[in-house]
Design a protein around this motif. Sequence first.
Motif, PDB file in Angstrom:
ATOM      1  N   LEU A  60      33.700  48.730  32.838  1.00 39.16           N
ATOM      2  CA  LEU A  60      34.119  48.567  34.265  1.00 39.16           C
ATOM      3  C   LEU A  60      34.362  47.243  35.036  1.00 39.16           C
ATOM      4  O   LEU A  60      35.096  47.106  35.562  1.00 39.16           O
ATOM      5  CB  LEU A  60      33.189  49.523  35.121  1.00 39.16           C
ATOM      6  CG  LEU A  60      33.159  51.091  34.864  1.00 39.16           C
ATOM      7  CD1 LEU A  60      32.167  51.701  35.773  1.00 39.16           C
ATOM      8  CD2 LEU A  60      34.539  51.838  35.436  1.00 39.16           C
ATOM      9  N   LEU A  61      33.652  46.319  34.620  1.00 36.28           N
ATOM     10  CA  LEU A  61      33.237  45.027  35.091  1.00 36.28           C
ATOM     11  C   LEU A  61      34.491  44.180  34.184  1.00 36.28           C
ATOM     12  O   LEU A  61      34.632  42.717  34.579  1.00 36.28           O
ATOM     13  CB  LEU A  61      32.054  44.461  35.061  1.00 36.28           C
ATOM     14  CG  LEU A  61      31.113  45.114  36.204  1.00 36.28           C
ATOM     15  CD1 LEU A  61      29.670  44.718  36.087  1.00 36.28           C
ATOM     16  CD2 LEU A  61      31.805  45.599  37.460  1.00 36.28           C
ATOM     17  N   LEU A 142      24.196  42.804  34.915  1.00 35.78           N
ATOM     18  CA  LEU A 142      25.501  42.749  34.695  1.00 35.78           C
ATOM     19  C   LEU A 142      26.355  42.575  35.849  1.00 35.78           C
ATOM     20  O   LEU A 142      27.340  42.050  36.107  1.00 35.78           O
ATOM     21  CB  LEU A 142      26.136  43.634  33.809  1.00 35.78           C
ATOM     22  CG  LEU A 142      25.739  43.872  32.416  1.00 35.78           C
ATOM     23  CD1 LEU A 142      26.332  45.032  31.583  1.00 35.78           C
ATOM     24  CD2 LEU A 142      25.498  42.516  31.498  1.00 35.78           C
ATOM     25  N   GLU A 143      26.115  43.295  36.888  1.00 37.13           N
ATOM     26  CA  GLU A 143      26.715  43.534  38.218  1.00 37.13           C
ATOM     27  C   GLU A 143      26.536  42.358  39.090  1.00 37.13           C
ATOM     28  O   GLU A 143      27.313  42.336  40.107  1.00 37.13           O
ATOM     29  CB  GLU A 143      26.235  44.823  38.937  1.00 37.13           C
ATOM     30  CG  GLU A 143      26.813  45.969  38.407  1.00 37.13           C
ATOM     31  CD  GLU A 143      25.967  47.361  38.539  1.00 37.13           C
ATOM     32  OE1 GLU A 143      26.206  48.385  37.975  1.00 37.13           O
ATOM     33  OE2 GLU A 143      24.819  47.104  39.198  1.00 37.13           O
ATOM     34  N   TRP A 146      26.118  38.286  36.192  1.00 34.69           N
ATOM     35  CA  TRP A 146      27.374  37.938  35.503  1.00 34.69           C
ATOM     36  C   TRP A 146      28.627  38.003  36.217  1.00 34.69           C
ATOM     37  O   TRP A 146      29.724  38.030  35.752  1.00 34.69           O
ATOM     38  CB  TRP A 146      27.195  39.079  34.393  1.00 34.69           C
ATOM     39  CG  TRP A 146      26.415  38.797  33.167  1.00 34.69           C
ATOM     40  CD1 TRP A 146      25.038  39.123  33.366  1.00 34.69           C
ATOM     41  CD2 TRP A 146      26.514  38.130  31.874  1.00 34.69           C
ATOM     42  NE1 TRP A 146      24.442  38.680  31.901  1.00 34.69           N
ATOM     43  CE2 TRP A 146      25.393  37.938  31.258  1.00 34.69           C
ATOM     44  CE3 TRP A 146      27.693  37.577  31.193  1.00 34.69           C
ATOM     45  CZ2 TRP A 146      25.167  37.518  29.763  1.00 34.69           C
ATOM     46  CZ3 TRP A 146      27.577  36.930  30.008  1.00 34.69           C
ATOM     47  CH2 TRP A 146      26.337  36.779  29.546  1.00 34.69           C
ATOM     48  N   SER A 147      28.704  37.697  37.437  1.00 35.73           N
ATOM     49  CA  SER A 147      29.592  38.283  38.433  1.00 35.73           C
ATOM     50  C   SER A 147      30.827  37.451  38.188  1.00 35.73           C
ATOM     51  O   SER A 147      32.118  37.496  38.057  1.00 35.73           O
ATOM     52  CB  SER A 147      29.242  38.212  39.847  1.00 35.73           C
ATOM     53  OG  SER A 147      28.969  37.208  40.425  1.00 35.73           O
ATOM     54  N   LYS A 148      30.335  35.967  37.471  1.00 31.89           N
ATOM     55  CA  LYS A 148      31.583  35.117  37.444  1.00 31.89           C
ATOM     56  C   LYS A 148      32.486  35.459  36.517  1.00 31.89           C
ATOM     57  O   LYS A 148      33.836  34.867  36.105  1.00 31.89           O
ATOM     58  CB  LYS A 148      31.213  33.741  37.251  1.00 31.89           C
ATOM     59  CG  LYS A 148      30.179  33.511  36.266  1.00 31.89           C
ATOM     60  CD  LYS A 148      29.749  31.979  36.182  1.00 31.89           C
ATOM     61  CE  LYS A 148      28.639  31.619  34.978  1.00 31.89           C
ATOM     62  NZ  LYS A 148      28.308  30.428  35.039  1.00 31.89           N
ATOM     63  N   PRO A 155      35.337  46.855  40.335  1.00 38.35           N
ATOM     64  CA  PRO A 155      34.605  47.554  41.108  1.00 38.35           C
ATOM     65  C   PRO A 155      33.286  46.698  41.563  1.00 38.35           C
ATOM     66  O   PRO A 155      32.450  46.189  40.831  1.00 38.35           O
ATOM     67  CB  PRO A 155      34.344  49.077  40.675  1.00 38.35           C
ATOM     68  CG  PRO A 155      34.283  48.648  39.210  1.00 38.35           C
ATOM     69  CD  PRO A 155      35.418  47.518  39.009  1.00 38.35           C
ATOM     70  N   ASN A 156      33.153  46.800  42.872  1.00 37.10           N
ATOM     71  CA  ASN A 156      31.657  46.249  43.166  1.00 37.10           C
ATOM     72  C   ASN A 156      30.356  47.404  43.306  1.00 37.10           C
ATOM     73  O   ASN A 156      30.528  47.960  44.260  1.00 37.10           O
ATOM     74  CB  ASN A 156      31.680  45.597  44.729  1.00 37.10           C
ATOM     75  CG  ASN A 156      30.328  44.997  45.143  1.00 37.10           C
ATOM     76  OD1 ASN A 156      29.648  44.827  44.524  1.00 37.10           O
ATOM     77  ND2 ASN A 156      30.364  44.364  46.296  1.00 37.10           N
TER      78      ASN A 156
END
Length: 322
Positions: A60-61, A142-143, A146-148, A155-156
Amino acid sequence: MSAIKTVEIEANGKYNRQKNQFHTPFGEGLNELPVAPGKYRILWSAVCPWAHRLIIVRKLLGLEYVISVGEADPLRPPLDHIDWAFTLDENHLDPLLGIQYISEAYLKADPHYKGRPTVPAVVDMETGKVVNNDYHELTYQLETAWSKFHKKNAPNLFPVELQEQIRQLNERIFHDINNGVYRAGFARSQEAYAEAYDGVFQCLDELEERLATRRYLFGNQLTDSDVRLYVTLARFDVAYYTAFRVNQKRIKDYPNLWAYARDLYQTPGFGDTTNFEAIKKHYFLSTTIDAESTVSKILPKGPSLEDWNMAHGREKLTRKEE
């Protein structure tokens, strides 16, 4: 047949899942795992709900090109201990780590490791050691950490304003549903089984009502909670209902939960990472409670999986909220 270790069965017959040993979080702090593309590999099996939710979040990310994945066979290897094997790969070795069993990565991290080698396990590619197997926290990491590396318009799944509520709901989902089906299936007393069984269906009933007026668990927004609930819903009718004797109702008997599960299944990242055949093989051919327990080595033909692609109509709830 593989077996759940009897040390995880309490004197009263309750199943008490072992604790995770490797908890070091990802981040930029002194005592945190550095966030870097290509440095880690997630070891998983398509049968495991804890591992599956990490794979869903990874997709998803858009982290597929940042963190690699190694997949173990859904059937346990015929060893004198519980393990996962890379028999799906050429030469029965993980192609990047060169190991035959997941336990090898655990023993590299701790030569005295005595627990079950579990999935998911995040392994440092340089050392070959497990550095984190804390499935309770890994999707959150991961949410956030690892956001960068998230893809554009990802999706948030763990928004700041909902984090406390998401954690609270996830705790309930884990205890009563995710792990509740295991506590029923692995119970060694009627009382322990009944307590877990009742908890599963009480929570499912509550979520059925919650989803009557909202598309996802937190309204219009897909969150980490939806991922965690989905992995059990996907396995429920095909495995848990029969193999774990949680047979009061199927998910198909809950109008809202069943439509919700189909909605998620048809969302990229969910259905395309769901392997029903592997799930059935594991729960009916490979899982037992202890060395003396037996299950029939018959792989069920059903249930039919075609219904997962039926229209769900859940998008109407999104419009209703706006």
